[in-house]
Motif scaffolding. Structure first.
Motif, short mmCIF file in Angstrom:
data_model
loop_
_atom_site.label_atom_id
_atom_site.label_comp_id
_atom_site.label_asym_id
_atom_site.label_seq_id
_atom_site.Cartn_x
_atom_site.Cartn_y
_atom_site.Cartn_z
N GLU A 170 -9.79 40.57 -10.36
CA GLU A 170 -10.62 39.44 -10.77
C GLU A 170 -10.23 38.87 -12.13
N LEU A 171 -9.40 39.59 -12.88
CA LEU A 171 -9.07 39.16 -14.25
C LEU A 171 -7.79 38.33 -14.29
N VAL A 172 -7.67 37.41 -13.34
CA VAL A 172 -6.52 36.51 -13.31
C VAL A 172 -6.69 35.44 -14.39
N VAL A 173 -5.58 34.81 -14.76
CA VAL A 173 -5.59 33.81 -15.84
C VAL A 173 -5.45 32.42 -15.26
N TYR A 174 -6.37 31.55 -15.66
CA TYR A 174 -6.38 30.15 -15.25
C TYR A 174 -5.88 29.25 -16.39
N PRO A 175 -5.44 28.04 -16.08
CA PRO A 175 -5.14 27.07 -17.14
C PRO A 175 -6.44 26.57 -17.76
N ALA A 176 -6.59 26.76 -19.06
CA ALA A 176 -7.87 26.46 -19.72
C ALA A 176 -8.29 25.01 -19.56
N ARG A 177 -7.35 24.09 -19.62
CA ARG A 177 -7.69 22.66 -19.57
C ARG A 177 -8.00 22.17 -18.16
N ASP A 178 -7.61 22.92 -17.16
CA ASP A 178 -7.83 22.51 -15.77
C ASP A 178 -8.48 23.63 -14.98
N MET A 179 -9.40 24.35 -15.60
CA MET A 179 -9.95 25.54 -14.97
C MET A 179 -10.71 25.23 -13.69
N ALA A 180 -11.55 24.21 -13.71
CA ALA A 180 -12.33 23.87 -12.52
C ALA A 180 -11.41 23.50 -11.35
N LEU A 181 -10.38 22.70 -11.63
CA LEU A 181 -9.43 22.32 -10.59
C LEU A 181 -8.65 23.54 -10.10
N ALA A 182 -8.26 24.42 -11.03
CA ALA A 182 -7.51 25.62 -10.66
C ALA A 182 -8.31 26.52 -9.73
N MET A 183 -9.62 26.57 -9.96
CA MET A 183 -10.48 27.39 -9.10
C MET A 183 -10.64 26.77 -7.72
N ARG A 184 -10.60 25.45 -7.64
CA ARG A 184 -10.71 24.79 -6.34
C ARG A 184 -9.39 24.82 -5.57
N ALA A 185 -8.31 24.53 -6.25
CA ALA A 185 -7.02 24.32 -5.57
C ALA A 185 -6.10 25.53 -5.62
N GLY A 186 -6.37 26.49 -6.51
CA GLY A 186 -5.49 27.64 -6.65
C GLY A 186 -4.27 27.31 -7.48
N ILE A 187 -4.46 27.17 -8.79
CA ILE A 187 -3.36 26.85 -9.71
C ILE A 187 -3.19 28.01 -10.67
N GLY A 188 -2.12 28.75 -10.51
CA GLY A 188 -1.87 29.90 -11.35
C GLY A 188 -0.45 29.91 -11.87
N THR A 189 0.00 31.07 -12.35
CA THR A 189 1.37 31.23 -12.83
C THR A 189 2.17 32.14 -11.90
N GLY A 190 1.60 32.47 -10.74
CA GLY A 190 2.23 33.44 -9.84
C GLY A 190 3.47 32.93 -9.14
N LEU A 191 4.08 33.82 -8.38
CA LEU A 191 5.33 33.53 -7.70
C LEU A 191 5.18 32.56 -6.54
N TYR A 192 3.95 32.40 -6.04
CA TYR A 192 3.74 31.56 -4.86
C TYR A 192 2.70 30.48 -5.12
N ARG A 193 3.08 29.27 -4.81
CA ARG A 193 2.22 28.10 -4.95
C ARG A 193 1.47 27.87 -3.63
N VAL A 194 0.20 27.49 -3.72
CA VAL A 194 -0.60 27.25 -2.52
C VAL A 194 -0.01 26.09 -1.72
N HIS A 195 0.30 26.35 -0.47
CA HIS A 195 0.78 25.31 0.44
C HIS A 195 -0.32 24.91 1.44
N ARG A 196 -1.04 25.92 1.95
CA ARG A 196 -2.14 25.65 2.86
C ARG A 196 -3.19 26.73 2.67
N PHE A 197 -4.44 26.32 2.62
CA PHE A 197 -5.53 27.28 2.49
C PHE A 197 -6.70 26.83 3.35
N GLN A 198 -7.05 27.67 4.31
CA GLN A 198 -8.21 27.45 5.17
C GLN A 198 -9.16 28.62 4.92
#
Length: 298
Positions: free
Chosen positions: A167-195
């Motif tokens: 649960e202690l993942v890091v979000y972009p501070a300036r776009d935190m709400a969007l990151a929580m909705r769309a899945g924006i992180g620094t990980g190896l995989y970018r969200v392509h599809r989420f159902q």
């Protein structure tokens, strides 16, 4: 559930998005060197139609794998061999009484939206948990763009280890709400599809600081299959490469499967078509949730 009821319609499995997979670590066949390419497919329990990328909400296994195993990162991580190592943090040190901690952060890291990672992102992300997992933090501050200082209400020599929690993942501070909705992180995989409650598909980012060390798959698919017997059948019939399971009764012939982390303490099963590290972490299922990072195609 009877085997008749558990039987899957092959076309429906994939057409509905119910045929996905996950993987977040480094492979089953320790003899072969890692190779980039291919797709990891994992069948998982623990999904819900209310799922999302908000780490403040308790997550089931499905979202834990998608988040910490693919899209996001934490300051520290438990490696496949069980040792603690830095992820977004490169090093850290604590005071003699283990109450004050300083974390040096990795430079040249970017979120999937192009924003640069900095200490401000850690501060804002940890503030989300000041009433929960990080309730013992008295103060947290960025001392520079690449350093965070944290003071605890009481000594805790295990604090860096606690920061591996999914649960202690890091979000972009300036776009935190969007990151929580769309899945924006620094990980190896970018969200392509989420159902939500059904499927997650992530595509490998073009460049990452872990290049040559992790993230061997071109894409990762996770599919929600709530019934144990159905997940076992999906693995047995080669629709997926791995599944979370606690018993092997529905797997049938085990010659093409590996039980993780070991037969007497089973949390998941994986096809021998996957290559895994020589040791597999047992703190969480699926190589500490990081099969997608650490495994590869044998």
């Amino acid at each position: 559930m009877s085997r008749t009821r558990a039987h899957m319609d092959r076309r429906a499995l994939f057409a509905s998005g119910a045929a996905a997979a996950l993987l977040a670590a480094t492979g089953v066949s320790a003899q072969s060197a890692p190779v980039r390419g291919g797709r990891l497919r994992i069948a998982l329990s623990g999904a819900a139609r209310t799922d999302g990328f908000d780490a403040r909400v308790p997550q089931g296994l499905f979202m834990q794998v998608a988040m910490v195993g693919a899209v996001f990162e934490t300051l520290t991580e438990v490696a496949a061999d069980g040792t603690l190592r830095g992820e977004l943090a490169t090093r850290w040190h604590g005071s003699a009484d283990a109450q004050d901690w300083v974390f040096d952060l990795r430079g040249n890291v970017r979120f999937h939206n192009g924003a640069s990672f900095s200490a401000a992102d850690v501060v804002e992300s940890f503030e989300l948990h000041r009433a929960g997992a990080l309730a013992d933090i008295e103060t947290i501050a960025a001392t520079s763009d690449n350093q965070v200082r944290i003071s605890l209400s009481h000594p805790d020599a295990d604090f860096p280890y606690r920061l591996t929690a999914p649960e202690l993942v890091v979000y972009p501070a300036r776009d935190m709400a969007l990151a929580m909705r769309a899945g924006i992180g620094t990980g190896l995989y970018r969200v392509h599809r989420f159902q939500p409650g059904r499927q997650f598909v992530g595509h490998r980012v073009e460049t990452h600081y872990k290049d040559g060390q992790a993230g061997w798959f071109d894409s990762v698919e996770l599919v929600s299959l709530p019934a144990d017997a159905v997940r076992a059948e999906a693995l047995r019939e080669h629709y997926v490469d791995a599944a979370d399971l606690t018993h092997a009764v529905d797997l049938g012939d085990l010659t093409e499967m590996v039980l993780l982390p070991e037969e007497n303490f089973m949390t998941s099963a994986v096809s021998t078509s996957m290559a895994l590290p020589g040791q597999i972490g047992a703190r969480w299922p699926l190589d500490n949730l990081r099969a997608a990072e650490r495994w590869w195609i044998a």
